[in-house]
Design a protein around this motif. Structure first.
Motif, PDB file in Angstrom:
ATOM      1  N   VAL A  70       0.262  -0.955   0.349  1.00 19.17           N
ATOM      2  CA  VAL A  70      -0.056   0.107  -0.219  1.00 19.17           C
ATOM      3  C   VAL A  70       1.084   1.415  -0.260  1.00 19.17           C
ATOM      4  O   VAL A  70       1.522   1.170   0.335  1.00 19.17           O
ATOM      5  CB  VAL A  70      -0.777   0.401   0.944  1.00 19.17           C
ATOM      6  CG1 VAL A  70      -1.738   1.397   0.848  1.00 19.17           C
ATOM      7  CG2 VAL A  70      -1.447  -1.286   1.587  1.00 19.17           C
ATOM      8  N   THR A  71       0.455   2.376  -0.397  1.00 18.83           N
ATOM      9  CA  THR A  71       1.297   3.743  -0.869  1.00 18.83           C
ATOM     10  C   THR A  71       0.096   4.500   0.040  1.00 18.83           C
ATOM     11  O   THR A  71      -0.693   4.882  -1.369  1.00 18.83           O
ATOM     12  CB  THR A  71       1.845   3.262  -2.135  1.00 18.83           C
ATOM     13  OG1 THR A  71       2.775   2.142  -2.409  1.00 18.83           O
ATOM     14  CG2 THR A  71       2.920   4.889  -2.432  1.00 18.83           C
ATOM     15  N   GLN A  72       0.698   5.143   0.629  1.00 14.77           N
ATOM     16  CA  GLN A  72       0.202   6.785   0.891  1.00 14.77           C
ATOM     17  C   GLN A  72       0.721   8.078   0.780  1.00 14.77           C
ATOM     18  O   GLN A  72       1.767   7.953   1.476  1.00 14.77           O
ATOM     19  CB  GLN A  72      -0.504   6.708   2.184  1.00 14.77           C
ATOM     20  CG  GLN A  72      -2.043   5.796   2.620  1.00 14.77           C
ATOM     21  CD  GLN A  72      -2.636   5.848   4.119  1.00 14.77           C
ATOM     22  OE1 GLN A  72      -1.388   4.741   4.964  1.00 14.77           O
ATOM     23  NE2 GLN A  72      -2.589   6.635   4.420  1.00 14.77           N
ATOM     24  N   PRO A  73       0.329   8.780  -0.373  1.00 19.68           N
ATOM     25  CA  PRO A  73       1.458   9.500  -0.683  1.00 19.68           C
ATOM     26  C   PRO A  73       1.638  10.549  -0.090  1.00 19.68           C
ATOM     27  O   PRO A  73       2.594  11.355  -0.108  1.00 19.68           O
ATOM     28  CB  PRO A  73       0.645   9.626  -2.576  1.00 19.68           C
ATOM     29  CG  PRO A  73      -0.524   8.593  -2.786  1.00 19.68           C
ATOM     30  CD  PRO A  73      -0.748   8.432  -1.028  1.00 19.68           C
ATOM     31  N   ASP A  74       0.715  11.247   0.723  1.00 15.28           N
ATOM     32  CA  ASP A  74       0.912  12.211   1.386  1.00 15.28           C
ATOM     33  C   ASP A  74       0.733  12.129   3.094  1.00 15.28           C
ATOM     34  O   ASP A  74       0.118  11.197   3.869  1.00 15.28           O
ATOM     35  CB  ASP A  74      -0.613  12.722   1.509  1.00 15.28           C
ATOM     36  CG  ASP A  74      -0.838  13.514   0.307  1.00 15.28           C
ATOM     37  OD1 ASP A  74      -1.402  12.875  -0.556  1.00 15.28           O
ATOM     38  OD2 ASP A  74      -0.019  13.677  -0.430  1.00 15.28           O
ATOM     39  N   ILE A  75       2.304  12.285   3.239  1.00 16.30           N
ATOM     40  CA  ILE A  75       2.666  12.278   5.038  1.00 16.30           C
ATOM     41  C   ILE A  75       1.509  13.323   5.515  1.00 16.30           C
ATOM     42  O   ILE A  75       0.511  12.636   6.593  1.00 16.30           O
ATOM     43  CB  ILE A  75       3.748  12.263   5.238  1.00 16.30           C
ATOM     44  CG1 ILE A  75       4.905  12.051   5.067  1.00 16.30           C
ATOM     45  CG2 ILE A  75       4.925  12.064   6.588  1.00 16.30           C
ATOM     46  CD1 ILE A  75       6.085  11.696   4.253  1.00 16.30           C
TER      47      ILE A  75
ATOM     48  N   LEU B 206      -7.778  11.692   0.951  1.00 16.81           N
ATOM     49  CA  LEU B 206      -6.810  11.096   1.196  1.00 16.81           C
ATOM     50  C   LEU B 206      -6.583   9.731   0.334  1.00 16.81           C
ATOM     51  O   LEU B 206      -7.425   9.227   0.451  1.00 16.81           O
ATOM     52  CB  LEU B 206      -6.626  10.478   2.862  1.00 16.81           C
ATOM     53  CG  LEU B 206      -6.870  11.595   3.752  1.00 16.81           C
ATOM     54  CD1 LEU B 206      -6.780  10.750   5.159  1.00 16.81           C
ATOM     55  CD2 LEU B 206      -5.848  12.563   4.210  1.00 16.81           C
ATOM     56  N   ARG B 207      -5.757   9.933  -0.203  1.00 13.77           N
ATOM     57  CA  ARG B 207      -5.249   9.127  -0.968  1.00 13.77           C
ATOM     58  C   ARG B 207      -4.622   7.806  -0.963  1.00 13.77           C
ATOM     59  O   ARG B 207      -3.814   8.027  -0.288  1.00 13.77           O
ATOM     60  CB  ARG B 207      -3.839   9.282  -2.134  1.00 13.77           C
ATOM     61  CG  ARG B 207      -4.990  11.413  -2.733  1.00 13.77           C
ATOM     62  CD  ARG B 207      -3.940  11.427  -4.410  1.00 13.77           C
ATOM     63  NE  ARG B 207      -2.821  11.959  -3.305  1.00 13.77           N
ATOM     64  CZ  ARG B 207      -2.067  12.331  -4.015  1.00 13.77           C
ATOM     65  NH1 ARG B 207      -0.778  12.164  -5.188  1.00 13.77           N
ATOM     66  NH2 ARG B 207      -0.331  13.389  -3.642  1.00 13.77           N
ATOM     67  N   CYS B 208      -4.764   6.349  -1.381  1.00 11.90           N
ATOM     68  CA  CYS B 208      -4.411   4.887  -1.091  1.00 11.90           C
ATOM     69  C   CYS B 208      -4.208   4.621  -2.843  1.00 11.90           C
ATOM     70  O   CYS B 208      -4.863   4.275  -3.496  1.00 11.90           O
ATOM     71  CB  CYS B 208      -5.667   5.052  -0.489  1.00 11.90           C
ATOM     72  SG  CYS B 208      -4.687   2.550  -0.160  1.00 11.90           S
ATOM     73  N   ASN B 209      -3.158   4.021  -2.437  1.00  5.54           N
ATOM     74  CA  ASN B 209      -2.938   2.944  -3.872  1.00  5.54           C
ATOM     75  C   ASN B 209      -2.422   1.564  -3.634  1.00  5.54           C
ATOM     76  O   ASN B 209      -1.413   1.865  -2.339  1.00  5.54           O
ATOM     77  CB  ASN B 209      -1.687   3.895  -5.017  1.00  5.54           C
ATOM     78  CG  ASN B 209      -2.360   5.298  -5.247  1.00  5.54           C
ATOM     79  OD1 ASN B 209      -2.249   5.779  -5.224  1.00  5.54           O
ATOM     80  ND2 ASN B 209      -3.447   4.895  -6.768  1.00  5.54           N
ATOM     81  N   TYR B 210      -2.960   0.884  -3.781  1.00  2.25           N
ATOM     82  CA  TYR B 210      -2.137  -0.377  -3.694  1.00  2.25           C
ATOM     83  C   TYR B 210      -1.721  -1.220  -4.604  1.00  2.25           C
ATOM     84  O   TYR B 210      -1.813  -1.068  -5.897  1.00  2.25           O
ATOM     85  CB  TYR B 210      -3.403  -1.283  -2.959  1.00  2.25           C
ATOM     86  CG  TYR B 210      -4.850  -1.582  -4.266  1.00  2.25           C
ATOM     87  CD1 TYR B 210      -5.623  -0.675  -4.528  1.00  2.25           C
ATOM     88  CD2 TYR B 210      -4.544  -2.866  -4.879  1.00  2.25           C
ATOM     89  CE1 TYR B 210      -6.325  -1.331  -5.299  1.00  2.25           C
ATOM     90  CE2 TYR B 210      -5.905  -2.983  -5.465  1.00  2.25           C
ATOM     91  CZ  TYR B 210      -6.497  -2.104  -6.281  1.00  2.25           C
ATOM     92  OH  TYR B 210      -7.224  -2.536  -7.173  1.00  2.25           O
ATOM     93  N   SER B 211      -1.049  -2.097  -4.859  1.00  2.04           N
ATOM     94  CA  SER B 211      -0.554  -3.358  -5.430  1.00  2.04           C
ATOM     95  C   SER B 211      -1.100  -4.443  -4.903  1.00  2.04           C
ATOM     96  O   SER B 211      -0.736  -5.027  -4.340  1.00  2.04           O
ATOM     97  CB  SER B 211       1.089  -3.247  -5.513  1.00  2.04           C
ATOM     98  OG  SER B 211       1.576  -4.094  -6.233  1.00  2.04           O
ATOM     99  N   TYR B 212      -1.202  -5.979  -6.280  1.00  4.03           N
ATOM    100  CA  TYR B 212      -1.750  -7.047  -5.692  1.00  4.03           C
ATOM    101  C   TYR B 212      -2.253  -7.847  -6.930  1.00  4.03           C
ATOM    102  O   TYR B 212      -3.145  -6.911  -7.726  1.00  4.03           O
ATOM    103  CB  TYR B 212      -3.331  -6.626  -4.853  1.00  4.03           C
ATOM    104  CG  TYR B 212      -3.286  -8.374  -3.897  1.00  4.03           C
ATOM    105  CD1 TYR B 212      -4.502  -8.703  -4.065  1.00  4.03           C
ATOM    106  CD2 TYR B 212      -2.542  -9.134  -3.013  1.00  4.03           C
ATOM    107  CE1 TYR B 212      -4.771  -9.748  -4.012  1.00  4.03           C
ATOM    108  CE2 TYR B 212      -3.119 -10.054  -3.125  1.00  4.03           C
ATOM    109  CZ  TYR B 212      -4.278 -11.015  -3.726  1.00  4.03           C
ATOM    110  OH  TYR B 212      -4.736 -11.990  -2.927  1.00  4.03           O
TER     111      TYR B 212
END
Lengths: 114, 113
Positions: free
Chosen positions: A4-9, A21-27
């Motif tokens: 999972v990537t959340q680009p914004d700290i 709030l952004r969330c990108n996943y890899s699966y």
């Protein structure tokens, strides 16, 4: 394995403003997707989850999230932020087949200014 | 009862001490988890118990020893910890292994001195 990537700290929004709030996943397939919220020093509270079906998911506290397969995203939204929403938000992904491990993104800290 | 209860909430221990963290749930969940969360980091999985049996150990050092005496209780025994083990230790449970309907406890804040 899933990730999972959340680009914004950090994100700062004004009270009453909208939030995303952004969330990108890899699966390799459609995963199980979650958003959790954590106040300082506290445990995690589940806001919402996506397993299947309608890609727009409603959660608690007025939050919603939309699963977009083409973008591998699961962004969290709220139309009007309240000061009490200030916390850290974690997106998480679980493997759909044979998995028993929830993997969390790095988190996004939300600050709300009055 | 829809909660996961963790005790103690705070623990300070020396590097030669032995202590235990306790986690309890009465929701009939058959999977229980230990996660470790360092400051400003996401939770990381340590152990998974499925039907009271250890099913996943994420290469955790042996100074952490989990135990599941029954379906409602999960312990984490600590011995000879290092200062870098200081963290928030979170317990969670889910109805079934892989069900992902996790309920988290509020955690034990551990400080190793």
């Amino acid at each position: 394995a899933q990730s999972v990537t959340q680009p914004d700290i950090h994100i700062t929004v004004s009270e009453g403003a909208s939030l995303e709030l952004r969330c990108n996943y890899s699966y390799g397939a459609t995963p199980y997707l979650f958003w959790y919220v954590q106040s300082p020093g506290q445990g995690l509270q589940l806001l919402l989850k996506y397993f299947s079906g309608d890609t727009l998911v409603q959660g608690i506290k007025g939050f919603e999230a939309e699963f977009k397969r083409s973008q591998s995203s699961f962004n969290l939204r709220k139309p009007s932020v309240h000061w009490s929403d200030a916390a850290e938000y974690f997106c998480a992904v679980g493997a759909r087949l044979g998995g028993n491990k929830l993997v969390f993104g790095a988190g996004t800290i939300l600050r709300v200014k009055s | 009862d829809t909660e996961v209860t963790q005790t103690p909430k705070h623990l300070v221990m020396g590097m030669t001490n032995k202590k235990s963290l306790k986690c309890e749930q009465h929701m009939g969940h058959r999977a229980m988890y230990w996660y470790k969360q360092k400051a400003k980091k996401p939770p990381e999985l340590m152990f998974v118990y499925s039907y009271e049996k250890l099913s996943i150990n994420e290469s955790v050092p042996s100074r952490f020893s989990p135990e599941c005496p029954n379906s409602s209780l999960l312990n984490l025994h600590l011995h000879a910890l290092q200062p870098e083990d200081s963290a928030l230790y979170l317990c969670a449970s889910s109805p079934l292994p892989g069900a992902y309907g996790y309920t988290f406890g509020s955690g034990t804040r551990l400080t190793v001195v």
